[in-house]
Design an enzyme around this catalytic site. Structure first.
Site, mmCIF file in Angstrom:
data_model
loop_
_atom_site.group_PDB
_atom_site.id
_atom_site.type_symbol
_atom_site.label_atom_id
_atom_site.label_comp_id
_atom_site.label_asym_id
_atom_site.label_seq_id
_atom_site.Cartn_x
_atom_site.Cartn_y
_atom_site.Cartn_z
ATOM 1 N N GLU A 1 31.379 4.086 -22.880
ATOM 2 C CA GLU A 1 30.014 4.507 -22.562
ATOM 3 C C GLU A 1 29.964 6.033 -22.506
ATOM 4 O OE1 GLU A 1 27.850 1.795 -19.638
ATOM 5 O OE2 GLU A 1 29.864 1.914 -18.809
ATOM 6 N N HIS B 1 25.762 -10.214 -18.345
ATOM 7 C CA HIS B 1 24.808 -9.972 -19.440
ATOM 8 C C HIS B 1 25.511 -9.763 -20.779
ATOM 9 C CE1 HIS B 1 25.529 -5.659 -18.751
ATOM 10 N NE2 HIS B 1 24.988 -5.439 -19.914
ATOM 11 N N ASP C 1 33.943 -3.204 -12.052
ATOM 12 C CA ASP C 1 32.611 -3.105 -12.640
ATOM 13 C C ASP C 1 32.560 -3.684 -14.058
ATOM 14 O OD1 ASP C 1 29.859 -2.107 -12.563
ATOM 15 O OD2 ASP C 1 30.509 -0.631 -14.044
ATOM 16 N N LYS D 1 24.583 -10.961 -25.227
ATOM 17 C CA LYS D 1 24.455 -10.052 -26.378
ATOM 18 C C LYS D 1 24.635 -10.835 -27.673
ATOM 19 C CE LYS D 1 25.981 -5.920 -23.958
ATOM 20 N NZ LYS D 1 25.007 -4.847 -24.077
ATOM 21 N N HIS E 1 32.860 -8.250 -17.832
ATOM 22 C CA HIS E 1 32.463 -8.134 -19.236
ATOM 23 C C HIS E 1 33.660 -8.193 -20.200
ATOM 24 C CE1 HIS E 1 28.731 -7.234 -17.412
ATOM 25 N NE2 HIS E 1 28.850 -5.929 -17.325
ATOM 26 N N ARG F 1 10.507 -7.294 0.285
ATOM 27 C CA ARG F 1 10.108 -7.029 1.673
ATOM 28 C C ARG F 1 8.790 -6.274 1.781
ATOM 29 N NH1 ARG F 1 14.840 -6.088 5.519
ATOM 30 N NH2 ARG F 1 13.569 -4.388 6.325
ATOM 31 N N LYS G 1 33.572 5.559 -18.647
ATOM 32 C CA LYS G 1 32.290 6.262 -18.655
ATOM 33 C C LYS G 1 32.526 7.703 -19.138
ATOM 34 C CE LYS G 1 29.876 3.430 -15.390
ATOM 35 N NZ LYS G 1 29.069 2.612 -16.314
ATOM 36 N N LYS H 1 26.007 -10.140 -11.062
ATOM 37 C CA LYS H 1 27.215 -9.486 -10.623
ATOM 38 C C LYS H 1 26.845 -8.302 -9.738
ATOM 39 C CE LYS H 1 29.317 -6.271 -13.175
ATOM 40 N NZ LYS H 1 28.750 -4.947 -13.471
HETATM 41 C C1 BG6 Z 1 26.960 -3.126 -16.061
HETATM 42 C C2 BG6 Z 1 27.807 -2.128 -15.319
HETATM 43 O O1 BG6 Z 1 27.325 -4.433 -15.714
HETATM 44 O O2 BG6 Z 1 27.149 -2.938 -17.455
HETATM 45 C C3 BG6 Z 1 27.451 -0.711 -15.716
HETATM 46 O O3 BG6 Z 1 27.611 -2.285 -13.917
HETATM 47 C C4 BG6 Z 1 27.528 -0.558 -17.217
HETATM 48 O O4 BG6 Z 1 28.292 0.229 -15.071
HETATM 49 C C5 BG6 Z 1 26.750 -1.658 -17.925
HETATM 50 O O5 BG6 Z 1 26.998 0.706 -17.557
HETATM 51 C C6 BG6 Z 1 26.984 -1.623 -19.429
HETATM 52 O O6 BG6 Z 1 26.105 -2.506 -20.064
HETATM 53 P P1 BG6 Z 1 25.612 -2.266 -21.559
HETATM 54 O O7 BG6 Z 1 24.792 -3.482 -21.859
HETATM 55 O O8 BG6 Z 1 24.826 -1.002 -21.542
HETATM 56 O O9 BG6 Z 1 26.844 -2.161 -22.386
#
Ligand code: BG6
Length: 490
Positions: free
Chosen positions: A219, A181, A238, A185, A243, A51, A337, A151
């Site tokens: 994480e 994503h 999430d 990997k 994932h 924008r 987390k 996502k």
């Molecule tokens: C994202 C989540 O899709 O993946 C995040 O929204 C998360 O909360 C992240 O931290 C983790 O990705 P990676 O590649 O760092 O393991």
């Protein structure tokens, strides 16, 4: 190691939300690295669209800053002119997804139909429909163009269905690239190579030989600045719905007939549809507390600004894949987390030998195959051997370690990050590592009742210490079945 980079066809990639966080952190740095690697042809163009009004030079500056921040090591490796040459490929259009501003200009830029056209919707899902509709009305949604969506793809089955239906009005499924994503990997793909490129594992890959499977994505980071989004999602939406679900699919699926998009995705879909519903006593949810010992991170509720939040920052689940291959083998999933270490690992724990010829004193020794996604990507197989030296037949478990960096030499092969790989796959037109609409819907169909259940019961996640392995409920999930989680180690 010899580079095997094959340049893709000339393309134009339009990034809607080009000034946003994802574009700065992942998309622009990822493209830059592919440019340096020689995969992006010189005619390719990257067109930021957002924008804000800004001249092209300002967006080029933004891109340069993002690359310096998130791909610094790549700049160091490339020749000094690499960044300048990449920035030459970058353009900018100020566009209004819901109005007419900018669309004629974009249409003019995209008029050369001999080039591959890709449109990356790096924006809120509420804008997907508007963007798709505009692309169509300005003649850019043709047969060959493709769109990339991120996502969260919906927040439940109903919203995912709506999103799928909206996109389907303008694009065929073969043109829609839904990113997870994790599928980009390196080790995740290696999982398929290991399973389907070796004779060794597949005959044992079933409930007759496998005691249970664990999938951990731990994480150390907290919710950071994403509190508002995260508190509406939680770890289940999430991480698990997408994932962890994808990892589970790749571990549990039948061998596809070929490594082609629909053959792979058909098999993954069957796994999701075979997942059992999860009863409350097979779920452990947690919320992290504040940091300890000089670590001044706020606790979860402070971080999201809601002292009564019932959203989980940790979840562990025990589930089953009810089919011939897996009936009787539990799958334990956990993610959280602010845990003790950053570690993503899939562990396949094989059963005890049917009879121990070494007697009871030898104890129980199980083969354990662990597939580490990050950090220190690699695969380890725990095998039992005789402890060296005199003193009889004492058994000991040792790892057969295949840390990729060690096994593949100092370069460990070419390091390609998930986004680099996935964006290039979009340009090549390869959907294998992208989620199909029916897969996403099936994943929500399994997830929804779990979330609805805890909302109905009014469950509150248990507190857990920052830097720990999650709430004790999570350990109980395995303990009561005589099992235990693998250590979370960096
Ligand atoms: C994202 C989540 O899709 O993946 C995040 O929204 C998360 O909360 C992240 O931290 C983790 O990705 P990676 O590649 O760092 O393991």
């Amino acid at each position: 190691m010899v580079s095997r980079v094959i340049p893709v066809e000339p393309f134009d990639l339009v990034i809607f939300g080009g000034t946003g966080d994802l574009s700065r952190r992942k998309i622009l740095p990822g493209l830059f690295k592919r440019f340096l690697a020689g995969q992006m042809p010189p005619e390719a163009r990257v067109i930021g669209a957002a924008r804000s009004e800004m001249p092209r030079e300002e967006f080029q500056d933004l891109a340069a800053e993002a690359i310096r921040e998130f791909a610094e090591e790549a700049i160091g490796d490339g020749d000094g002119d690499g960044l300048a040459a990449f920035l030459d490929r970058i353009h900018y259009i100020s566009i209004d997804a819901r109005g007419e501003k900018g669309w004629n200009e974009l249409q003019d830029m995209m008029s050369d139909k001999s080039r591959i056209e890709a449109y990356y919707f790096s924006v809120a899902p509420s804008l997907f429909g508007d963007l798709a509709e505009k692309l169509q009305s300005y003649g850019m949604a043709d047969d060959e163009s493709r769109i990339v969506v991120e996502k969260p793809f919906g927040r439940d089955l109903e919203s995912a269905r709506e999103l799928n239906a909206t996109l389907a009005r303008y694009f065929d499924e073969r043109q829609i690239y839904r990113i997870d994503h994790y599928l980009g990997k390196e080790t995740v793909q290696n999982l398929m190579a290991v399973r389907f490129g070796n004779m060794l594992f597949e005959p044992l890959w079933n409930s007759q030989y496998v005691d249970h499977i664990q999938i951990t994505v731990a994480e150390t980071v907290g919710v950071g600045g994403r509190g508002e989004y995260y508190d509406k999602s939680g770890a289940m939406r999430d991480m698990v719905q997408n994932h962890l679900m994808q990892l589970l699919c790749l571990i549990a699926m039948e061998p596809p007939a070929r490594f082609s998009p629909d053959a792979v995705r058909d098999e993954k879909l069957k796994v999701i549809r075979a997942l059992d519903p999860v009863p409350p006593h097979h779920i452990a949810r947690g919320q992290y507390g504040e940091g300890q010992n000089g670590d001044d991170h706020p606790d979860y509720r402070t971080a999201v600004g809601d002292p009564r939040s019932k959203t989980e920052s940790f979840i562990a689940i025990r589930t089953m894949v009810s089919n011939w291959r897996w009936a009787g083998t539990p799958f334990y999933l956990r993610t959280g987390k602010r845990m003790g270490a950053r570690s993503s690992e899939i562990t396949v724990v094989f059963k005890d030998t049917p009879h121990s010829i070494f007697g009871e004193d030898a104890g129980s020794h199980r083969n354990v195959l662990s597939i580490r996604l990050q950090p220190n990507e690699g695969i380890t197989l725990g095998v039992t051997i005789k402890e060296p030296g005199p003193g009889g037949m004492r058994l000991v478990d040792v790892p057969l370690d295949m840390t990729f960096a060690d096994a593949l030499g100092p370069d460990g092969g070419e390091q390609v990050e998930a986004y680099e790989r996935l964006i290039m796959d979009v340009i090549r037109g390869n959907q294998t590592l992208f989620m199909r609409g029916d897969e996403v819907e099936a994943a929500w169909a399994w997830t929804d009742p779990i979330i609805e259940g805890w909302i109905k019961r009014g469950d509150v996640p248990k507190p857990y210490e920052s830097g720990s392995t999650g709430p004790t409920d999570s350990d109980q999930l395995l303990k009561r079945e005589g099992r235990e989680w693998r250590k979370i180690a960096p």
